[in-house]
Design an enzyme around this catalytic site. Structure first.
Site, PDB file in Angstrom:
ATOM      1  N   GLU A  98      37.068  42.037  48.049  1.00 33.62           N
ATOM      2  CA  GLU A  98      37.257  40.737  47.399  1.00 33.62           C
ATOM      3  C   GLU A  98      36.439  39.674  48.130  1.00 33.62           C
ATOM      4  O   GLU A  98      36.495  39.580  49.358  1.00 33.62           O
ATOM      5  CB  GLU A  98      38.754  40.362  47.416  1.00 33.62           C
ATOM      6  CG  GLU A  98      39.087  39.006  46.895  1.00 33.62           C
ATOM      7  CD  GLU A  98      38.633  38.777  45.463  1.00 33.62           C
ATOM      8  OE1 GLU A  98      37.945  37.773  45.236  1.00 33.62           O
ATOM      9  OE2 GLU A  98      38.965  39.610  44.586  1.00 33.62           O
ATOM     10  N   ILE A  99      35.701  38.875  47.383  1.00 32.33           N
ATOM     11  CA  ILE A  99      34.803  37.895  47.995  1.00 32.33           C
ATOM     12  C   ILE A  99      35.514  36.587  48.348  1.00 32.33           C
ATOM     13  O   ILE A  99      35.086  35.869  49.240  1.00 32.33           O
ATOM     14  CB  ILE A  99      33.599  37.632  47.063  1.00 32.33           C
ATOM     15  CG1 ILE A  99      32.470  36.911  47.820  1.00 32.33           C
ATOM     16  CG2 ILE A  99      34.021  36.854  45.820  1.00 32.33           C
ATOM     17  CD1 ILE A  99      31.176  36.815  47.049  1.00 32.33           C
ATOM     18  N   LEU A 150      38.067  45.905  37.306  1.00 34.69           N
ATOM     19  CA  LEU A 150      39.098  45.462  36.374  1.00 34.69           C
ATOM     20  C   LEU A 150      39.017  43.956  36.154  1.00 34.69           C
ATOM     21  O   LEU A 150      39.120  43.178  37.100  1.00 34.69           O
ATOM     22  CB  LEU A 150      40.486  45.841  36.894  1.00 34.69           C
ATOM     23  CG  LEU A 150      40.717  47.332  37.187  1.00 34.69           C
ATOM     24  CD1 LEU A 150      42.192  47.584  37.460  1.00 34.69           C
ATOM     25  CD2 LEU A 150      40.222  48.215  36.061  1.00 34.69           C
ATOM     26  N   ASP A 153      34.603  38.917  36.448  1.00 32.25           N
ATOM     27  CA  ASP A 153      34.142  37.619  35.954  1.00 32.25           C
ATOM     28  C   ASP A 153      33.086  37.855  34.869  1.00 32.25           C
ATOM     29  O   ASP A 153      32.072  38.513  35.112  1.00 32.25           O
ATOM     30  CB  ASP A 153      33.535  36.822  37.107  1.00 32.25           C
ATOM     31  CG  ASP A 153      33.308  35.364  36.758  1.00 32.25           C
ATOM     32  OD1 ASP A 153      33.044  35.072  35.577  1.00 32.25           O
ATOM     33  OD2 ASP A 153      33.398  34.515  37.668  1.00 32.25           O
ATOM     34  N   GLU A 230      45.670  39.799  36.012  1.00 28.77           N
ATOM     35  CA  GLU A 230      44.933  39.470  34.793  1.00 28.77           C
ATOM     36  C   GLU A 230      45.375  40.346  33.631  1.00 28.77           C
ATOM     37  O   GLU A 230      45.534  39.876  32.497  1.00 28.77           O
ATOM     38  CB  GLU A 230      43.428  39.635  35.030  1.00 28.77           C
ATOM     39  CG  GLU A 230      42.778  38.480  35.735  1.00 28.77           C
ATOM     40  CD  GLU A 230      42.835  37.193  34.927  1.00 28.77           C
ATOM     41  OE1 GLU A 230      42.622  37.239  33.708  1.00 28.77           O
ATOM     42  OE2 GLU A 230      43.128  36.136  35.523  1.00 28.77           O
TER      43      GLU A 230
END
Length: 251
Positions: A98-99, A150, A153, A230
């Site tokens: 994860e960024i 998944l 963006d 999400e």
């Protein structure tokens, strides 16, 4: 999991009833630019990626054991998929990439809170990194058996499509770190992005679509839409999802 920045240790950041971190203390921007330079430590090569930090239960003596990460959740968000898959594959090491720093910190705290002395949830971890740039720094050739994308963006603007996490050029790197027979799972609620992802995978010579009947029998595929924050939001709103599963094939 010390590569991730740590939030405040005050008790207000955790639920008193469960000990789990509260998302509202870790909220971050929904979008980030993966093409910009980020400042976080990256191993020079996979042999320097310290697994004992992330999976101390599996590496009690901090030695270089032969066990390796097999599943990678690219853009793992708040870690729902990792937490869902952990008890299904208790002996398989999985990592979320994860960024966003606050989101990665939340996942780190969430996993730490879930872990038990009996070994539950010790097979999952998270690292803050840019997987579009540094994936080969973490994984050897033909190491991964599953990769997950998944609800990535969508980067709707045409000028920003180069920021999409799946593209024909990036699939070369994904193919490099995946073993033959490994599976790529992609889910989105944006039809245009779903078509884009499918098209990229269809055109790539090292990936082959998994048929609907085979995918329906896959225990992993069954939880993809409901495991993440999400995905749950899409289900609650009665939205539609677009899923595809592709297998890494030999050259």
């Amino acid at each position: 999991m010390s590569q991730n920045p740590k939030p405040s240790s005050s008790s207000s950041s955790k639920s008193k009833s469960s000990g789990l971190p509260r998302k509202r203390f870790y909220r971050a921007r929904a979008h980030s630019n993966p093409l910009s330079d980020s400042h976080f430590p990256v191993p020079i090569n996979p042999s320097l990626f310290n697994l004992s930090q992330h999976y101390p239960h599996f590496f009690p003596d901090r030695s270089n054991a032969p066990k390796r990460i097999e599943f990678a959740d690219i853009g793992c968000g708040f870690g729902g998929l990792l937490v869902t898959l952990s008890p299904i594959f208790p002996d398989t090491l999985m990592i979320g990439m994860e960024i966003r720093d606050k989101v990665a910190s939340y996942v780190d705290e969430r996993i730490r809170a879930l872990r038990t002395p009996l070994g539950d949830y010790h097979n999952i971890s998270v690292v803050r990194t840019n997987s579009m740039k540094y994936l080969p720094n973490y994984f050897e050739k033909a190491q991964l058996s599953k990769m997950f994308f998944l609800f990535p963006d969508p980067h709707f603007k045409e000028k920003n499509r180069r920021r999409r996490v799946i593209s024909e050029s990036l699939l070369d790197e994904y193919a490099y770190v995946m073993k033959v027979g490994g599976l790529v799972y992609a889910v989105t609620d944006v039809e245009e992005l779903g078509e884009w992802i499918r098209g990229c995978l269809e055109r790539h010579c090292l990936f082959q679509r998994v048929g609907d009947e085979e995918a329906a029998g896959d225990p992993v595929a069954k939880v993809l839409e409901s495991a993440t924050e999400e995905g749950k939001k899409v289900l609650r709103n009665g939205g539609q999802t677009f899923r595809c599963v592709y297998r890494r094939i030999a050259a």
